[in-house]
Enzyme design. Structure first.
Site, PDB file in Angstrom:
ATOM      1  N   ARG A   1      -3.614 -47.910  15.633  1.00 37.20           N
ATOM      2  CA  ARG A   1      -2.347 -47.403  15.087  1.00 37.20           C
ATOM      3  C   ARG A   1      -1.253 -48.461  14.939  1.00 37.20           C
ATOM      4  O   ARG A   1      -0.569 -48.481  13.925  1.00 37.20           O
ATOM      5  CB  ARG A   1      -1.843 -46.193  15.885  1.00 37.20           C
TER       6      ARG A   1
ATOM      7  N   SER B   1     -12.412 -32.976  14.339  1.00 37.30           N
ATOM      8  CA  SER B   1     -11.468 -33.999  13.895  1.00 37.30           C
ATOM      9  C   SER B   1     -12.027 -35.339  14.361  1.00 37.30           C
ATOM     10  O   SER B   1     -12.278 -35.550  15.545  1.00 37.30           O
ATOM     11  CB  SER B   1     -10.092 -33.732  14.523  1.00 37.30           C
TER      12      SER B   1
ATOM     13  N   ASP C   1      -1.254 -40.163  18.215  1.00 29.48           N
ATOM     14  CA  ASP C   1      -1.198 -41.119  17.109  1.00 29.48           C
ATOM     15  C   ASP C   1       0.167 -41.145  16.416  1.00 29.48           C
ATOM     16  O   ASP C   1       0.639 -42.194  15.988  1.00 29.48           O
ATOM     17  CB  ASP C   1      -2.310 -40.823  16.102  1.00 29.48           C
TER      18      ASP C   1
HETATM   19  N1  ARG Z   1      -7.413 -39.031  22.222  1.00 34.89           N
HETATM   20  C1  ARG Z   1      -7.547 -40.299  21.596  1.00 34.89           C
HETATM   21  C2  ARG Z   1      -6.218 -40.990  21.568  1.00 34.89           C
HETATM   22  O1  ARG Z   1      -5.216 -40.383  21.705  1.00 34.89           O
HETATM   23  C3  ARG Z   1      -8.194 -40.218  20.237  1.00 34.89           C
HETATM   24  C4  ARG Z   1      -7.343 -39.792  19.104  1.00 34.89           C
HETATM   25  C5  ARG Z   1      -8.112 -39.627  17.861  1.00 34.89           C
HETATM   26  N2  ARG Z   1      -7.262 -39.442  16.726  1.00 34.89           N
HETATM   27  C6  ARG Z   1      -7.465 -38.521  15.776  1.00 34.89           C
HETATM   28  N3  ARG Z   1      -6.561 -38.471  14.830  1.00 34.89           N
HETATM   29  N4  ARG Z   1      -8.492 -37.712  15.762  1.00 34.89           N
HETATM   30  O2  ARG Z   1      -6.173 -42.178  21.418  1.00 34.89           O
END
Ligand code: ARG
Length: 400
Positions: free
Chosen positions: A95, A175, A124
């Protein structure tokens, strides 16, 4: 008057596709899409065409795979970054880089606004918002998917009503967020933390019981904390990481099933396929065991832990994270050498390590002939080492 530009981080998926008409209609922007390739992105050209079809004025593909490994993943590897001891941060590391590319494209197109498709419940959104604000505080960040409250079928209708037909109807129950460092699988059936993970959730790892009956050994070579070779062969970082991921996954290694504490306050059931990342972190730690002094290693563990949290919490570009990375960097000057890993039916074990900077001295360690350890010093050493607690015990028992 010309319309103002807004740079949208575009993934090719449904939410960010719907964001294109949404930003145009509700804010009056001209939408510039940026597709940041951090590895494992399928059909980038197709995604670019979808963006244009959905009404983007421009869609830019940025190949950021090498930069991702060099500037984000490898610094995290040097600090053995595993959030809550389990998750190697592949999403969290991508990110800040995506934010960096958004800001670069915004500068290129004279945009003062950027947008992303993150939902309100994830980490994110925090990482992108905070990173953009660190890089250019004059840029405004929009995340309309946090508030618009549209479901998947509604999003498809929203696009169809505008005559935008995209090949996105295929229903994926999960997802997914994947890149060179790993793959996250969330939502759907996985939301019940007691329910086993359905087999179709995994794509890059085989079931451990279906893995080959023969173990596999590989040798990973590092130079100053960076992985460079596989079985003696020097490979491009993107190739090396992918190869290790593939062969480890083929032996059923790399699945993580955990309940994770998100920054936004909720616990969430997360599953990951991170065979390459876990292998490399294991090998890297092994080499540190051989080459760092005890004090440095123990102190570094605390630094690693703090840095890992900062990465998870979206503070990659903060001054504290930069200072901790500088510390870690200094420690890596001696982390050069090779580690042998053995995979067998879902497990991975270090089974050998060597380094020109090894602090392992056979003559000091041996119980056999040629022992140079000072046995006579042991008694006096322990006498003084235990003195403070002995004084305390005597006092407590009325002997002093
Ligand atoms: N839980 C993980 C994190 O916060 C993975 C996030 C995955 N992102 C997504 N948009 N599906 O880093």
């Amino acid at each position: 008057m010309a319309k103002e530009n807004c740079v949208l981080a575009y993934s090719g998926g449904l939410d960010t596709s719907a964001l294109i008409p949404y930003l145009k209609e509700n804010f009056g922007y001209e939408v510039i899409c940026v597709l940041v390739d951090v590895g494992r992105m399928k059909d980038l050209e197709g995604a670019r065409e979808r963006a244009l079809k959905a009404g983007a004025a421009e869609a830019v593909i940025v190949d950021a795979r090498e930069e991702f490994l060099r500037d984000f993943v490898f610094p995290a590897l040097k600090s053995n970054a595993l959030y809550e001891g389990k998750y190697p941060l592949h999403s969290a590391l991508s990110r800040p880089l995506i934010a960096k590319k958004m800001v670069e494209v915004a500068h290129e197109f004279g945009a003062k606004v950027v947008a992303h498709g993150c939902t309100a419940k994830g980490n994110d959104q925090v990482r992108i918002d905070v990173s953009v604000r660190c890089l250019d505080p004059s840029v405004t960040v929009l995340g309309p998917a946090r508030e618009w409250g549209m479901t998947r079928p509604q999003l498809l209708d929203y696009l169809a009503e505008r005559g935008i037909e995209l090949p996105l109807t295929k229903k994926n129950p999960y997802s997914i967020d994947e890149n060179l460092w790993g793959r996250a699988i969330e939502c759907g059936e996985l939301e019940d933390p007691w329910a086993p993970v359905p087999g179709d959730a995994y794509q890059f790892t085989v079931d451990p019981w279906k893995a080959p009956d023969q173990p596999l050994e590989v040798v990973i070579g590092f130079e100053e904390g960076i992985p460079l070779t596989l079985d003696g062969e020097r490979l491009e970082p993107t190739v090396l990481v992918q190869k290790i991921d593939e062969l480890a996954g083929a032996h059923g290694f790399g699945r993580v099933d955990m309940v994770e504490n998100r920054l936004v306050g909720i616990k969430s059931r997360e599953t990951y396929e991170v065979a390459g990342a876990l292998s490399l972190i294991m090998a890297h730690r092994e080499l540190e065991d051989l080459t760092l002094t005890r004090e440095l290693q123990h102190f570094k563990t605390g630094v690693d832990q703090r840095l890992t949290e900062l990465i998870y919490e979206g503070l990659w570009f903060s001054p504290l994270a930069a200072a901790l990375r500088a510390f870690v960097e200094e420690t890596q000057k001696v982390v050069t050498g090779e580690v042998r890993l053995r995979y067998y039916k879902g497990s991975c074990m270090p089974v050998g390590r060597r380094s020109p900077n090894s602090l392992y001295v056979p003559d000091l360690a041996t119980y056999g002939a040629g022992d140079t350890f000072s046995h006579e010093s042991a008694k006096g050493f322990i006498q003084l080492w235990g003195l403070p607690v002995e004084v305390w015990a005597r006092k407590r028992q009325g002997l002093l």
